[in-house]
Design a protein around this motif. Sequence first.
Motif, PDB file in Angstrom:
ATOM      1  N   ASP A   1       0.856  -1.190   0.000  1.00  0.00           N
ATOM      2  CA  ASP A   1       0.000   0.000   0.000  1.00  0.00           C
ATOM      3  C   ASP A   1       0.888   1.234   0.000  1.00  0.00           C
ATOM      4  OD1 ASP A   1       0.906   0.437   2.633  1.00  0.00           O
ATOM      5  OD2 ASP A   1      -0.741  -0.750   3.466  1.00  0.00           O
ATOM      6  N   ARG A   2       0.250   2.378  -0.119  1.00  0.00           N
ATOM      7  CA  ARG A   2       1.016   3.615  -0.238  1.00  0.00           C
ATOM      8  C   ARG A   2       1.900   3.877   0.971  1.00  0.00           C
ATOM      9  NH1 ARG A   2      -0.800   7.374  -4.185  1.00  0.00           N
ATOM     10  NH2 ARG A   2      -2.457   6.489  -5.481  1.00  0.00           N
ATOM     11  N   LYS A   3       1.382   3.592   2.174  1.00  0.00           N
ATOM     12  CA  LYS A   3       2.165   3.859   3.389  1.00  0.00           C
ATOM     13  C   LYS A   3       3.440   3.020   3.426  1.00  0.00           C
ATOM     14  CE  LYS A   3      -1.636   5.343   6.388  1.00  0.00           C
ATOM     15  NZ  LYS A   3      -2.382   5.082   7.634  1.00  0.00           N
ATOM     16  N   SER A   4       3.323   1.754   2.995  1.00  0.00           N
ATOM     17  CA  SER A   4       4.513   0.902   3.015  1.00  0.00           C
ATOM     18  C   SER A   4       5.533   1.373   1.973  1.00  0.00           C
ATOM     19  CB  SER A   4       4.138  -0.563   2.761  1.00  0.00           C
ATOM     20  OG  SER A   4       3.610  -0.741   1.462  1.00  0.00           O
ATOM     21  N   ILE A   5       5.045   1.922   0.842  1.00  0.00           N
ATOM     22  CA  ILE A   5       5.952   2.445  -0.182  1.00  0.00           C
ATOM     23  C   ILE A   5       6.723   3.641   0.351  1.00  0.00           C
ATOM     24  CG2 ILE A   5       6.131   3.495  -2.477  1.00  0.00           C
ATOM     25  CD1 ILE A   5       5.487   0.512  -2.473  1.00  0.00           C
ATOM     26  N   TYR A   6       6.032   4.528   1.094  1.00  0.00           N
ATOM     27  CA  TYR A   6       6.723   5.676   1.679  1.00  0.00           C
ATOM     28  C   TYR A   6       7.829   5.213   2.626  1.00  0.00           C
ATOM     29  CZ  TYR A   6       2.867   8.550  -0.124  1.00  0.00           C
ATOM     30  OH  TYR A   6       1.963   9.175  -0.945  1.00  0.00           O
ATOM     31  N   ARG A   7       7.546   4.170   3.418  1.00  0.00           N
ATOM     32  CA  ARG A   7       8.564   3.642   4.337  1.00  0.00           C
ATOM     33  C   ARG A   7       9.721   3.028   3.552  1.00  0.00           C
ATOM     34  NH1 ARG A   7       3.888   1.860   7.203  1.00  0.00           N
ATOM     35  NH2 ARG A   7       4.152  -0.242   6.348  1.00  0.00           N
ATOM     36  N   ASP A   8       9.384   2.345   2.439  1.00  0.00           N
ATOM     37  CA  ASP A   8      10.432   1.733   1.608  1.00  0.00           C
ATOM     38  C   ASP A   8      11.336   2.797   0.979  1.00  0.00           C
ATOM     39  OD1 ASP A   8       9.479  -0.762   2.197  1.00  0.00           O
ATOM     40  OD2 ASP A   8       8.261  -0.919   0.376  1.00  0.00           O
ATOM     41  N   ILE A   9      10.726   3.893   0.537  1.00  0.00           N
ATOM     42  CA  ILE A   9      11.513   4.979  -0.057  1.00  0.00           C
ATOM     43  C   ILE A   9      12.464   5.569   0.979  1.00  0.00           C
ATOM     44  CG2 ILE A   9      11.360   7.349  -0.949  1.00  0.00           C
ATOM     45  CD1 ILE A   9       8.844   6.481  -2.475  1.00  0.00           C
ATOM     46  N   GLN A  10      11.955   5.718   2.210  1.00  0.00           N
ATOM     47  CA  GLN A  10      12.799   6.219   3.290  1.00  0.00           C
ATOM     48  C   GLN A  10      13.967   5.261   3.561  1.00  0.00           C
ATOM     49  OE1 GLN A  10      10.691   7.116   6.918  1.00  0.00           O
ATOM     50  NE2 GLN A  10      12.552   7.648   8.045  1.00  0.00           N
ATOM     51  N   ALA A  11      13.680   3.966   3.527  1.00  0.00           N
ATOM     52  CA  ALA A  11      14.720   2.962   3.760  1.00  0.00           C
ATOM     53  C   ALA A  11      15.764   3.009   2.643  1.00  0.00           C
ATOM     54  CB  ALA A  11      14.092   1.568   3.846  1.00  0.00           C
TER      55      ALA A  11
END
Length: 308
Positions: free
Chosen positions: A27-37
């Motif tokens: 989902d979008r929230k997990s993508i934002y976390r992945d981008i941060q990682a």
Amino acid sequence: MENTDEAHGITMSQILNLLEKNEISADRKSIYRDIQALEELGIFVEKEKVGKNFYYKVVEKQFEIAELKLLVDSVSASRFITEKKSRELIGKLESLVSKYEAKELQRSIVVAGRNKTQNESIYYNVDAIHLAMNENHQISFEYLQWNLDKELVPRKDKPYVVSPWSLLWDQENYYLLAFDEEDGIMKNYRVDKMRRISSLEEKRLGLEEFQKLDMSSYAEKVFGMFYGREETVTILAKKYLIGVVLDRFGTDIPVRKEDEEWIRFRVTVAISGQFFGWLLSFGNDMKLISPEDVVSEYKELLKSALDA
């Protein structure tokens, strides 16, 4: 990294669709976390708003497209790399950029189909030679030559055995500099003409001979003008050839103005038919004037060629 670059981004919806095609649900929230990682790992993902949509792209990559174009052209132009290996290497270089930039790399190949080596084992030859040098071992190998049927065949019935000391690059070819114990001298071998290289248990010989060599000077004299005895010669050349002279022999050679039309320079070369052929290629615009014995040898060569 494959789907984006400085000129191409993808939306969040496209990211989710790409992940779904690879059987990854997100989902979008997990993508934002992945981008941060990713950014914590040093892969910066740029976010740009175009109209109502945000586009994400990786701009800074390990290689710039200009650097990869240079590498691709070098691989394409290298005679010692076969056509097959060239394609494989270029394919790997293309994987370092986006699919859009990969097309630019394909378009930059302008020397495909040129005369390349037929020896597919060139990679492994270089690796085997380096390994033997690192372990201080002699090597054995078959040394090939062309026959009248245009086939590469061994020059001798038995393998060559030498002590490898250095790899040299000249005229788009790799050469092995090695000590030949039988003749007691250093010799050069085209790496793409070598086959079935084996590392031997015997330790290398010829260290003293190798240490005597000034490698930069050696490569210029031996490879620049092929084989022959060394002589310091004086040559007259038309002034317009100054660029040719400095490109051939370097900027350290002594050059002086002879008159308004000519320059004079001195250089140490390996005297050979190839050296004389190089001189002759400039016709009357380049003249060998000393030493006398080399001048006489040059004249005799020209006379015998006319009489043939």
